[in-house]
Design a protein around this motif. Sequence first.
Motif, mmCIF file in Angstrom:
data_model
loop_
_atom_site.group_PDB
_atom_site.id
_atom_site.type_symbol
_atom_site.label_atom_id
_atom_site.label_comp_id
_atom_site.label_asym_id
_atom_site.label_seq_id
_atom_site.Cartn_x
_atom_site.Cartn_y
_atom_site.Cartn_z
ATOM 1 N N SER A 117 40.814 44.969 40.276
ATOM 2 C CA SER A 117 40.213 44.597 39.001
ATOM 3 C C SER A 117 40.573 43.176 38.605
ATOM 4 O O SER A 117 39.700 42.376 38.227
ATOM 5 C CB SER A 117 40.659 45.572 37.902
ATOM 6 N N ILE A 118 41.846 42.852 38.697
ATOM 7 C CA ILE A 118 42.283 41.511 38.317
ATOM 8 C C ILE A 118 41.773 40.478 39.311
ATOM 9 O O ILE A 118 41.289 39.407 38.925
ATOM 10 C CB ILE A 118 43.819 41.453 38.234
ATOM 11 N N GLY A 119 41.865 40.806 40.598
ATOM 12 C CA GLY A 119 41.475 39.844 41.623
ATOM 13 C C GLY A 119 39.995 39.516 41.601
ATOM 14 O O GLY A 119 39.610 38.345 41.696
ATOM 15 N N ILE A 120 39.147 40.525 41.464
ATOM 16 C CA ILE A 120 37.701 40.310 41.546
ATOM 17 C C ILE A 120 37.082 40.059 40.177
ATOM 18 O O ILE A 120 36.397 39.054 39.966
ATOM 19 C CB ILE A 120 37.016 41.500 42.236
ATOM 20 N N LEU A 121 37.322 40.965 39.220
ATOM 21 C CA LEU A 121 36.740 40.776 37.894
ATOM 22 C C LEU A 121 37.312 39.540 37.211
ATOM 23 O O LEU A 121 36.595 38.811 36.514
ATOM 24 C CB LEU A 121 36.981 42.029 37.037
ATOM 25 N N GLY A 122 38.593 39.300 37.426
ATOM 26 C CA GLY A 122 39.198 38.089 36.876
ATOM 27 C C GLY A 122 38.611 36.834 37.497
ATOM 28 O O GLY A 122 38.402 35.821 36.822
ATOM 29 N N LEU A 224 47.036 33.861 43.944
ATOM 30 C CA LEU A 224 47.878 34.019 42.754
ATOM 31 C C LEU A 224 48.008 35.489 42.390
ATOM 32 O O LEU A 224 49.111 35.969 42.090
ATOM 33 C CB LEU A 224 47.277 33.229 41.588
ATOM 34 N N CYS A 225 46.906 36.201 42.418
ATOM 35 C CA CYS A 225 46.936 37.636 42.106
ATOM 36 C C CYS A 225 47.804 38.388 43.102
ATOM 37 O O CYS A 225 48.566 39.294 42.729
ATOM 38 C CB CYS A 225 45.517 38.200 42.100
ATOM 39 N N TRP A 226 47.695 38.009 44.380
ATOM 40 C CA TRP A 226 48.509 38.687 45.403
ATOM 41 C C TRP A 226 49.997 38.470 45.146
ATOM 42 O O TRP A 226 50.802 39.399 45.232
ATOM 43 C CB TRP A 226 48.135 38.171 46.783
ATOM 44 N N VAL A 227 50.372 37.233 44.828
ATOM 45 C CA VAL A 227 51.779 36.929 44.568
ATOM 46 C C VAL A 227 52.285 37.695 43.354
ATOM 47 O O VAL A 227 53.378 38.300 43.388
ATOM 48 C CB VAL A 227 51.975 35.414 44.362
#
Length: 247
Positions: A117-122, A224-227
Amino acid sequence: MNSQLKDMALKLVREVRKSPASLAPFVVAAIASAGLFAFLSIADEVDEGETERLDRAVLMFFRVPGNPDETIGPAWVREAAIEYTALGGIPVVCLLVLTVLGFLAVERRWGAALFVSIGILGGMALSSTLKIFYSRPRPDLVAQLDVIHTKSFPSGHATITTCVVLTLAVMLIRLTESRPGRAYIFAMAVLYALLIGATRVYLGVHWPSDVLAGWAIGTFWACLCWVLMTMLQRWQEKGSLFASPRD
């Protein structure tokens, strides 16, 4: 102070020797920083008009000399480009995201669902915000062969596709311990993002600098999301954010 820094460095070296994977967050953070730096550099060059000459030259390279409305190559290449570029459009991406989130919900993998959600929608929200902020007009040098409704910089297709493929690649990579398998997943993700971005230039709906900036900021956001998710996962006292209750 120097002794403390030395102790921290030695501790880090011992940790890396014990588990090379512990170095991954630092590598990914470095890639994220490079992506952000590249985006800001491109944006600055675009703002100053430094990319105009190259942008125009690349766009015209894909058109028949003397006829800017006609793309080079046989008709099937243009048809394929139109179909490929649709894979990076909002409707297809939304359907893909809903499908993945539905599966993760069924499997009760809430951490992975949050990551997606954060990675794609963000990434989609970031792309829209940047478009509004920069408000760069679409190319008017050649005929645009795809329907468009938004501003040009950065390329939404390039940004969102990069976020999507890198985010999903991370999830798939976690499912295999095979290095060739992981390398294959990563290579295909990169190829997919490159292909979608290239079609935007070929169809004349984006300047090349738009696409380069999209790849850069998309890489920054996904890394960034992965980290952040990796750090959060390590802070959990029990289990993994990516693990299901049955694991």
